[in-house]
Design a protein around this motif. Structure first.
Motif, short mmCIF file in Angstrom:
data_model
loop_
_atom_site.label_atom_id
_atom_site.label_comp_id
_atom_site.label_asym_id
_atom_site.label_seq_id
_atom_site.Cartn_x
_atom_site.Cartn_y
_atom_site.Cartn_z
N PHE A 296 24.31 -30.87 37.06
CA PHE A 296 24.21 -29.30 36.67
C PHE A 296 23.31 -28.89 37.60
O PHE A 296 23.01 -27.58 38.43
N PHE A 297 22.11 -30.24 37.83
CA PHE A 297 21.19 -29.73 38.43
C PHE A 297 21.49 -29.45 40.07
O PHE A 297 20.59 -28.94 40.24
N SER A 298 22.40 -30.31 39.84
CA SER A 298 23.23 -30.55 42.19
C SER A 298 23.23 -29.24 42.59
O SER A 298 23.72 -28.72 43.43
N GLN A 299 23.75 -28.22 41.77
CA GLN A 299 24.08 -26.78 41.65
C GLN A 299 23.21 -25.52 41.21
O GLN A 299 23.30 -24.69 41.79
N TRP A 300 22.38 -25.73 40.42
CA TRP A 300 22.04 -24.94 39.27
C TRP A 300 19.92 -25.09 40.03
O TRP A 300 19.46 -24.61 39.01
N SER A 301 19.89 -25.79 40.89
CA SER A 301 18.87 -26.39 41.60
C SER A 301 18.18 -25.20 43.23
O SER A 301 17.09 -25.18 43.44
N GLY A 302 19.02 -24.14 42.80
CA GLY A 302 18.74 -22.80 44.40
C GLY A 302 19.27 -22.69 44.94
O GLY A 302 19.70 -22.49 45.90
N ASN A 303 20.16 -23.89 45.27
CA ASN A 303 20.99 -24.20 46.65
C ASN A 303 21.83 -23.29 46.84
O ASN A 303 21.99 -23.17 47.58
N THR A 358 11.27 -37.47 43.67
CA THR A 358 10.32 -36.96 45.10
C THR A 358 11.37 -35.99 45.69
O THR A 358 10.39 -34.62 45.48
N SER A 359 12.56 -35.51 45.11
CA SER A 359 13.22 -34.69 45.13
C SER A 359 12.91 -33.38 44.71
O SER A 359 12.76 -32.48 45.02
N ALA A 360 12.89 -33.44 43.41
CA ALA A 360 13.24 -32.79 42.44
C ALA A 360 11.53 -31.82 42.48
O ALA A 360 11.38 -30.85 42.40
N PHE A 361 10.63 -32.63 42.11
CA PHE A 361 9.03 -31.57 42.44
C PHE A 361 9.06 -31.50 44.02
O PHE A 361 8.66 -30.41 43.59
N GLY A 362 9.18 -32.15 44.92
CA GLY A 362 9.56 -31.28 46.49
C GLY A 362 10.04 -30.29 46.65
O GLY A 362 9.33 -29.22 46.96
N MET A 363 11.42 -29.82 45.43
CA MET A 363 12.11 -29.16 45.64
C MET A 363 11.37 -27.73 44.64
O MET A 363 11.67 -26.40 45.61
N LEU A 364 10.59 -28.19 43.94
CA LEU A 364 10.09 -26.82 42.94
C LEU A 364 8.94 -26.42 43.87
O LEU A 364 8.71 -25.47 44.12
N LEU A 365 8.06 -27.43 44.46
CA LEU A 365 7.33 -26.53 45.19
C LEU A 365 7.51 -25.92 46.53
O LEU A 365 7.19 -24.78 46.65
N ALA A 366 8.31 -25.80 47.13
CA ALA A 366 9.28 -25.63 48.15
C ALA A 366 10.04 -24.16 47.70
O ALA A 366 9.77 -23.59 48.53
N PHE A 367 10.86 -24.02 46.97
CA PHE A 367 10.99 -23.05 45.91
C PHE A 367 9.76 -22.11 45.53
O PHE A 367 10.30 -20.89 45.92
N VAL A 368 8.91 -22.45 45.42
CA VAL A 368 8.47 -21.49 44.11
C VAL A 368 7.23 -20.70 45.90
O VAL A 368 7.07 -19.39 46.11
N PHE A 369 7.23 -21.37 46.78
CA PHE A 369 6.37 -20.64 48.60
C PHE A 369 7.64 -19.78 48.50
O PHE A 369 7.22 -18.90 49.49
N GLN A 370 9.17 -20.60 49.02
CA GLN A 370 10.06 -19.14 49.57
C GLN A 370 10.22 -17.98 48.83
O GLN A 370 10.26 -17.35 48.92
N TYR A 455 14.61 -15.47 41.60
CA TYR A 455 14.56 -16.87 42.41
C TYR A 455 13.39 -17.33 41.62
O TYR A 455 12.77 -18.23 40.97
N ILE A 456 12.17 -16.20 41.00
CA ILE A 456 11.89 -16.92 39.34
C ILE A 456 12.51 -17.64 38.51
O ILE A 456 12.02 -18.67 38.20
N VAL A 457 13.52 -17.14 37.99
CA VAL A 457 14.62 -17.86 37.03
C VAL A 457 15.00 -19.76 37.41
O VAL A 457 15.08 -20.84 36.70
N TYR A 458 15.37 -19.53 38.97
CA TYR A 458 14.95 -21.14 39.36
C TYR A 458 14.12 -21.72 39.69
O TYR A 458 14.27 -22.49 39.54
N CYS A 459 13.24 -20.99 40.06
CA CYS A 459 11.57 -21.35 39.66
C CYS A 459 11.07 -22.49 38.67
O CYS A 459 10.89 -23.36 38.93
#
Length: 526
Positions: A296-303, A358-370, A455-459
């Motif tokens: 699920f995470f591989s498809q529901w992470s905003g990608n 590292t992947s998960a926390f990095g995605m969270l920060l990047a998506f928040v800024f996006q 996008y907030i949902v994915y954050c």
């Protein structure tokens, strides 16, 4: 494979197993290993088909001739177009593991390739919406068989030293198909007729043709052969590719006996390896929870927003040129391939758990800024805000590719015991398809109704992912396929497997190792 529960005096299983590998036997200076890696490449590019098909519609949406021909699909109609391939995959899932375990890994891949070839012909020659939709359904149906067996065969025939990296490369090569799909469409966009989309559709048949013609020349899985009572054939396969044909090589004997003992042990403790076995024990339940979650995470992470609706995302920040949209998509594909391949070669160096976190926390920060930059653009449109959104999309994918491209397949197959590997991996693929179908239907509707606020949902979801991974991911660095039993099933399972393999006497290995050139390099890891 590595040194399962069998250990030798003075070292762990991994150290003993590394001791049996020739430090001078590298993939690039041994013709048998070169041949083996050639066959593995044929298996790895199965993921390229998936990447091609998963990306082609993203590019088609930017082609005016395609939109004119099919009536500019939007909303639910566009969602159906993107989801139909995964609906086809769902139709194949009930059959895939039975073919993979029953007929073998190679025949299952060949059947999938044959079905996809028929589908490619239909899509390339599509005369109407129904024919195009039907072709995409059939592509998904055939792809299910190929993707169920190909990574299993990779991990089960790979030379032990390279197994983790090669299995991780499988999903990383998704982006090679993405690159071909995107750049071929970029090249045909100026053709002012239907060949602008028919030519990329035809290119989708390259990999199925190669697999259709060559698959039965590739080696079959030694684990599958042993499970079917074909021990001699399995031993010869291991010997031919892992030890230049010497079936008395200590590495080959070690692998053979460990595989045989593990499969026999599975039979003894679980006469019924049906679907209920996936949740029959605490260890298996934990495996399935992790597998379903990372699927699920591989498809529901905003990608999914960028992978399937990049056109909509770019239009929301003022980028409406089809040429620029496809160009960004093409550059992003190359960027993703670079990071995914690099991460594949780091899985044994850094370990699975650090990469996932590292992947998960990095995605969270990047998506928040996006999200913040997209909001700023919608409040006060500026070129700086638009450029920042694009930059954070690239940063997001760099973090995504550290784990959720290379590891989701390799981690899934390595934590499953052989008896459950095909069924468990089928659960993984099924979950991915369900997640994709939901995403592909919901994303365009949500984007059209609430825009960037979606996008907030994915954050929030990414924050939940980080929490789950922190508590649930188990490190499997430098462990063999059989050795992970102790991590999920407890030390009792490891002890029982150890007892089951006592017939392989340690002094026999020590004697063979000392008589051969395979001595003393404990720095090598299985």
């Amino acid at each position: 494979m590595g040194a399962g529960a069998v250990t030798t005096a003075g070292g762990s299983g991994n150290e003993a197993f590394a001791h049996l590998m020739d430090p001078n036997r590298k993939w690039y200076n041994n013709r048998r290993l070169i041949a083996l890696h050639g066959w593995i490449v044929l298996l790895l590019i199965t993921s390229s088909i998936n990447g091609f098909d998963g990306s082609i519609l993203n590019s088609f949406q930017s082609l005016q001739v395609w939109n004119d021909y099919f009536g500019t699909p939007a909303g639910g109609r566009l969602g159906l177009l993107n989801a139909i391939q995964n609906i086809g995959s769902l139709a194949g899932y009930p059959f895939a593991p039975y073919l993979s375990d029953g007929l073998g890994r190679r025949p299952t891949i060949w059947i999938g390739s044959a079905i996809m070839l028929v589908a490619v012909v239909l899509q390339s020659a599509a005369q109407n919406w129904g024919m195009f939709i039907g072709a995409r359904f059939l592509i998904g149906f055939g792809l299910t068989f190929a993707v169920n067996s190909a990574p299993l065969l990779v991990t089960e025939i790979a030379y032990p030293k390279y197994r983790a990296s090669l299995t991780s490369l499988y999903n990383a090569l998704w982006y090679s198909g993405n690159i071909i799909a995107t750049w071929s469409t970029f090249g045909t966009q100026h053709i002012n007729n239907n060949w602008a989309w028919r030519i990329p559709s035809i290119l989708q048949g390259i990999v199925p043709v190669l697999q259709f013609l060559l698959m039965f020349f590739a080696p079959e899985s030694p684990r599958w052969l042993i499970s079917k009572g074909k021990d001699e054939q399995a031993l010869q396969t291991l010997a031919y590719y892992h030890a230049d044909g010497n079936d008395q090589d200590p590495l080959v004997q070690f692998e053979f006996q460990e595989i045989k003992s593990a499969i026999d042990f599975d039979r003894e403790i679980s006469a019924n390896v049906g679907w209920k076995s996936l949740i029959a024990t605490p260890g298996n339940r934990r495996r399935i929870i992790i597998i379903v979650a990372i699927a699920f995470f591989s498809q529901w992470s905003g990608n999914g927003l960028v992978s399937y609706y990049l056109k909509v995302v770019l239009e929301s920040i003022g980028i409406t040129s089809a040429t620029i949209q496809i160009l960004i998509s093409g550059i992003l594909a190359i960027w993703n391939l670079f990071w995914a391949v690099a991460a594949s070669f780091c899985v044994e160096r850094f370990g699975r758990r650090p990469l996932f976190l590292t992947s998960a926390f990095g995605m969270l920060l990047a998506f928040v800024f996006q999200t913040v930059c997209t909001a700023r653009y919608n409040i006060a449109p500026t070129g700086a805000s638009a450029h920042a959104v694009i930059a954070f999309i690239f940063i997001f994918y760099a973090f995504y590719d550290l784990a959720f491209t290379p590891l989701i397949v390799s981690y899934t197959v390595e934590i499953l015991p052989y008896s459950l590997r095909a069924k468990g991996f089928n659960v993984f693929n099924f979950t991915v398809s369900v997640a994709l179908i939901f995403n592909q239907y919901v994303n365009p509707i949500a984007l059209s109704h609430i825009g960037w606020k979606y996008y907030i949902v994915y954050c929030c979801w990414l924050a939940a992912e980080c929490t789950f991974l922190w508590f649930m991911i188990v490190e499997t660095k430098n462990l063999s396929l059989e050795e992970t039993a102790a991590l999920f099933d407890g030390e009792g399972a490891s002890t029982n497997l150890h007892n089951a393999t006592r017939e392989v006497r340690h002094e026999d290995f020590d004697e063979k190792a000392s008589d051969s050139a395979y001595t003393g390099n404990n720095d090598l890891k299985a």
